[in-house]
Enzyme design. Sequence first.
Site, PDB file in Angstrom:
ATOM      1  N   GLY A  85       0.826  -1.173   0.103  1.00  0.00           N
ATOM      2  CA  GLY A  85      -0.024   0.115   0.077  1.00  0.00           C
ATOM      3  C   GLY A  85       0.924   1.062   0.112  1.00  0.00           C
ATOM      4  O   GLY A  85       2.044   1.273  -0.257  1.00  0.00           O
ATOM      5  N   ILE A 131       2.216   2.746   2.474  1.00  0.00           N
ATOM      6  CA  ILE A 131       3.605   2.744   3.369  1.00  0.00           C
ATOM      7  C   ILE A 131       4.655   1.759   2.667  1.00  0.00           C
ATOM      8  O   ILE A 131       5.676   2.063   2.770  1.00  0.00           O
ATOM      9  CB  ILE A 131       3.208   2.261   4.765  1.00  0.00           C
ATOM     10  CG1 ILE A 131       2.261   3.189   5.544  1.00  0.00           C
ATOM     11  CG2 ILE A 131       4.396   1.934   5.608  1.00  0.00           C
ATOM     12  CD1 ILE A 131       1.867   3.034   6.869  1.00  0.00           C
ATOM     13  N   ALA A 148       4.453  -3.883  10.870  1.00  0.00           N
ATOM     14  CA  ALA A 148       3.013  -4.116  10.452  1.00  0.00           C
ATOM     15  C   ALA A 148       2.159  -4.568  11.633  1.00  0.00           C
ATOM     16  O   ALA A 148       1.862  -3.196  12.372  1.00  0.00           O
ATOM     17  CB  ALA A 148       2.773  -5.341   9.512  1.00  0.00           C
ATOM     18  N   ARG A 149       1.684  -5.645  11.982  1.00  0.00           N
ATOM     19  CA  ARG A 149       1.173  -5.975  13.070  1.00  0.00           C
ATOM     20  C   ARG A 149       1.610  -7.115  13.813  1.00  0.00           C
ATOM     21  O   ARG A 149       2.264  -8.029  13.027  1.00  0.00           O
ATOM     22  CB  ARG A 149      -0.391  -6.235  12.926  1.00  0.00           C
ATOM     23  CG  ARG A 149      -1.047  -5.016  12.759  1.00  0.00           C
ATOM     24  CD  ARG A 149      -1.325  -4.057  13.938  1.00  0.00           C
ATOM     25  NE  ARG A 149      -2.447  -2.940  13.766  1.00  0.00           N
ATOM     26  CZ  ARG A 149      -1.842  -2.020  13.399  1.00  0.00           C
ATOM     27  NH1 ARG A 149      -0.714  -1.520  13.260  1.00  0.00           N
ATOM     28  NH2 ARG A 149      -2.891  -0.616  13.134  1.00  0.00           N
ATOM     29  N   GLU A 190       0.994  -7.651  22.568  1.00  0.00           N
ATOM     30  CA  GLU A 190       1.385  -6.213  22.610  1.00  0.00           C
ATOM     31  C   GLU A 190       0.649  -5.318  23.558  1.00  0.00           C
ATOM     32  O   GLU A 190      -0.573  -5.572  23.336  1.00  0.00           O
ATOM     33  CB  GLU A 190       1.363  -5.538  21.298  1.00  0.00           C
ATOM     34  CG  GLU A 190       1.968  -4.341  21.253  1.00  0.00           C
ATOM     35  CD  GLU A 190       2.123  -3.438  19.763  1.00  0.00           C
ATOM     36  OE1 GLU A 190       1.292  -2.474  19.556  1.00  0.00           O
ATOM     37  OE2 GLU A 190       2.289  -4.339  18.944  1.00  0.00           O
ATOM     38  N   HIS A 195       6.089  -0.245  19.288  1.00  0.00           N
ATOM     39  CA  HIS A 195       5.322   0.170  18.348  1.00  0.00           C
ATOM     40  C   HIS A 195       5.165   1.869  18.372  1.00  0.00           C
ATOM     41  O   HIS A 195       4.227   2.747  18.190  1.00  0.00           O
ATOM     42  CB  HIS A 195       3.820  -0.105  18.669  1.00  0.00           C
ATOM     43  CG  HIS A 195       2.747  -0.209  17.438  1.00  0.00           C
ATOM     44  ND1 HIS A 195       1.850  -1.194  17.796  1.00  0.00           N
ATOM     45  CD2 HIS A 195       2.618   0.366  16.608  1.00  0.00           C
ATOM     46  CE1 HIS A 195       0.987  -0.869  16.547  1.00  0.00           C
ATOM     47  NE2 HIS A 195       1.520  -0.238  15.883  1.00  0.00           N
TER      48      HIS A 195
END
Length: 311
Positions: free
Chosen positions: A148, A150, A228-229, A257, A276
């Site tokens: 995308g 990013i 990302a995640r 997290e 993060h």
Amino acid sequence: MSANPRTVVTLPFAELVDRFGPVPDGVELEVWDLEEPHERPNDIAITLLPFYFQGRHRWQYVHDLPNLRLLQLPSAGYEHAVPHVPAHAQLANGRGIHDDETAELAVGLALTALREIGQFQIDRTNQVWDVRKTRSLADRRVTVVGYGAIGGAIATRFEAFRTDVTVVARTAREQDGRQVHAFDELPELARSTDVLVLIAPLTDETEHLVDAALLAALPDGALVVNVARGKVVDTDALVAELLAGRLSAGLDVTDPEPLPPGHPLWTTPNTVLTPHVGGNTDLSVPRSIELMRRQVSALAEGRPFENLIQT
């Protein structure tokens, strides 16, 4: 459809309101952090959620807004908000806000890991002058998973370091002059990847996309960078590779997290960890304001909103 005389747009903290500038006639800006119910729920048309908003019981305050037109996220990630969007409202993510910030951190994590900058800082605190050879980023084969806004920013920055960049997304295509490979090509691409950069959104398809088998396909000494995640990676499988000393990691996100005390990732070797903060810089406020100005103008002029997510 133009804004009515009591159209309220809420922003989560005062700096955003103070720096916003003029708004269309009939639009009012208010500070609302969703810590308490709003006093005028019927008037709210757009709400920008607080940065790093987790919601919990406060999602109910969003559902109490009968005339909400747009729920605006400050983040590119949106999976956490999808279940909570009222049926009468639209959801938009923060595409464009954090592109530069996150891309910078992805490169920074890679450089810190490869050039052992973190260890040199530890040496400094111990007053140790240890001259040793490290690894260069130049000439590495970099695979960026997620293409995308990013992902494109990340690919461009790694190319500036004279790396060989391959990009991967859900579907294969030609985009921006690049050949985009599909997720199902990852196992083969991994075999020739020195730096694997993750920026794919978290979906059912991408949860544990980087599993034990994919990690095993990476060459010895490969680096995994996750901006990302956390759940895009199988944490247990990554920990096993790190403990074995076969792979390195630069992680801005983890699963779980926040990382709890005693978790293995606090002490795994060959690991660089940030909490993060990929989109948490002094650019966040001005970029958020820029997007919100456009969304407010779209509301007042009856145009479609930007960055809409299909829920």
